[in-house]
Design a protein around this motif. Structure first.
Motif, PDB file in Angstrom:
ATOM      1  N   VAL A  46      -2.093 -44.489  22.220  1.00  0.00           N
ATOM      2  CA  VAL A  46      -1.900 -43.036  22.268  1.00  0.00           C
ATOM      3  C   VAL A  46      -2.525 -42.348  21.052  1.00  0.00           C
ATOM      4  O   VAL A  46      -3.191 -41.315  21.185  1.00  0.00           O
ATOM      5  CB  VAL A  46      -0.398 -42.697  22.354  1.00  0.00           C
ATOM      6  N   PHE A  47      -2.344 -42.921  19.872  1.00  0.00           N
ATOM      7  CA  PHE A  47      -2.761 -42.243  18.639  1.00  0.00           C
ATOM      8  C   PHE A  47      -3.909 -42.923  17.898  1.00  0.00           C
ATOM      9  O   PHE A  47      -4.584 -42.290  17.085  1.00  0.00           O
ATOM     10  CB  PHE A  47      -1.564 -42.127  17.682  1.00  0.00           C
TER      11      PHE A  47
ATOM     12  N   SER B 149      -1.044 -36.411  22.062  1.00  0.00           N
ATOM     13  CA  SER B 149      -1.818 -37.636  21.871  1.00  0.00           C
ATOM     14  C   SER B 149      -3.189 -37.340  21.245  1.00  0.00           C
ATOM     15  O   SER B 149      -3.623 -36.191  21.142  1.00  0.00           O
ATOM     16  CB  SER B 149      -2.034 -38.332  23.217  1.00  0.00           C
TER      17      SER B 149
END
Length: 458
Positions: A74-75, A138
């Motif tokens: 996600v990051f 995100s």
């Protein structure tokens, strides 16, 4: 005035009555187990107030670790999943750089303003860090701002929790009369509750959601839960009294200066005591990742194993604390540390050679029982190293030094060791090294603080 001692200046909102002239009673160099502490609030409320912040802290940390592979995507997206995972754990570890600063600021605040005031402040800051994780968009949505915001959230969390252990441990043992080990063991019970809750979320979410659902929103659910728990902790902490020992101690306006002037040895010993406990605890955080990436088990199996170990800890940590009061605090810790030293690598070799839920549980239950015997008594031992007037500053600095050095980067070290040695049992090497450090620290504590060997009066 140097930058470190700038924290000696009064913090906003510090009660005006807290000065060195307040209640001019002689301050002891260690807590006195023979002086019973008058209790205005119930023991159950004292325990709840002290442990809820520690539980929230560890819940947040464990959820971040348990969902590391999802958070990585996600990051910290990268074509190489190992690099993505390392970036996630490095972000986790770098947040510990804020801990020494938080320990200095919040520890000194607790020694001047009181344990209750510091506990209220730390949980408010923790809720902010948890909230950012719960709502942050995100990398795909806002680009580089997402990982930067996550890093800042981890820094805030690291700063807040830096004073939590010292303040809550001092709060517990200073309210206790003759049961320092039992009371302080609830710190570790709170960590086990956090493990159980975090693993339960991991088990349910990974079992019921698709990979896409988990990636898009599922991983945020436990952070939202943690955000809801925070206000409950704030409310409980407003209902407890300040500790009698703090009120009866002459206070210093320069606790940091005093710690570095007179308690440097205590800082080193405290960090050494933390080494083994924190490395083992952070392996528990790493366990779901380890089981899925190295042992090729399903996430559900790893979370189930974690829940079993956490439930064992919830039941046995208070029992171990009670026994430590009966046999002597370090008399409980030293044999457990030696047995861990001798069995860490063999247990990992067994788990790797015969992968499966049965061997995973057998090996880790053995190590968990030893870990419980060690960590349940350690907060009381660390508290006894420092005098009441600088106890939280000393506790916070030594604890966070140990956690930063031996725990913060442990998941990244486990991943790195496994990669360079091509040995899935490699985490056992690191855990064995920390056992050596803690054994040396216990022996030195016994020599310099022999009262740690003494049984608590009945």
């Amino acid at each position: 005035m140097g930058p470190i001692f700038a924290a000696e200046m009064a913090c906003p909102g510090m009660p005006p009555h807290v000065t060195s002239s307040y209640l001019p009673v002689s301050s002891a160099t260690t807590f006195d187990p023979l002086v019973p502490a008058p209790k205005h609030t119930s023991a159950a409320l004292q325990i709840a107030a002290a442990t809820i912040g520690n539980t929230l802290e560890w819940f947040d940390l464990l959820v971040y670790g348990y969902f590391a592979t999802t958070i990585a995507g996600v990051f910290f997206p990268n074509a190489n999943p190992v690099i993505s995972l390392l970036l996630t754990f490095m972000s986790f570890g770098l947040s510990y750089l804020a801990r020494p600063v938080g320990a200095i600021v919040l520890g000194a605040y607790a020694d001047r303003a009181g344990r209750k005031a510091a506990l209220a402040l730390s949980i408010q800051l923790m809720v902010i860090g948890t909230g950012v994780m719960a709502i942050m968009p995100s990398y795909a949505s806002i680009g580089l701002l997402a990982p930067i915001a996550v890093f800042l959230a981890r820094l805030t969390q690291g700063f807040a929790v830096a004073g939590e252990f010292g303040s809550s441990t001092a709060f517990m043992i200073e309210h206790a009369a003759h049961r320092k080990g039992f009371y302080s063991s609830w710190q570790m019970t709170g960590q086990q509750v956090a493990k159980l809750l975090a693993a339960l979320f991991g088990f349910v979410l990974t079992s019921t959601l698709t990979a896409h659902q988990l990636h898009t929103w599922g991983w945020r659910v436990p952070f939202i839960f943690g955000l809801l728990v925070g206000p409950v902790g704030m409310y409980i902490r407003r209902k407890v009294d300040e500790t009698p020992e703090f009120l009866q101690t002459t206070h210093t306006r320069t606790p940091i200066r005093e710690v570095f002037a007179t308690e440097k040895e205590g800082l080193v010993l405290g960090a050494g005591l933390v080494a083994l406990g924190t490395a083992g605890t952070y392996f528990a955080l790493y366990l779901p990742t380890y089981a899925t990436t190295q042992l090729h088990m399903s996430p559900a199996v790893a979370y189930f194993a974690t829940m079993v170990l956490a439930a064992l800890g919830i039941v046995l940590c208070p029992v171990a604390g009670h026994l430590a009061d009966r046999v002597g605090l370090t008399r409980m810790m030293l044999p457990a540390a030696i047995l861990m030293l001798l069995t860490f690598y063999p247990v990992f070799r067994l788990i790797v050679t015969h992968p499966g839920l049965t061997t995973l549980l057998v090996g880790l239950i053995w190590e968990t029982l030893l870990q419980i015997a060690y960590i349940s008594a350690s907060p009381a031992v660390m508290a006894g190293i420092f005098p009441a007037r600088t106890r939280v500053t000393g506790l916070s600095l030594s604890y966070n030094l140990g956690v930063t050095v031996f725990g913060g980067f442990a998941p990244a070290i486990f991943t790195w060791l496994t990669a360079i040695t091509h040995d899935n049992a490699a985490p056992g090497f690191y855990l064995t090294a920390t056992a050596v450090i803690s054994i040396v620290a216990i022996v030195m504590v016994n020599r310099r603080h022999p009262h740690m060997l003494v049984r608590a009066p009945r």
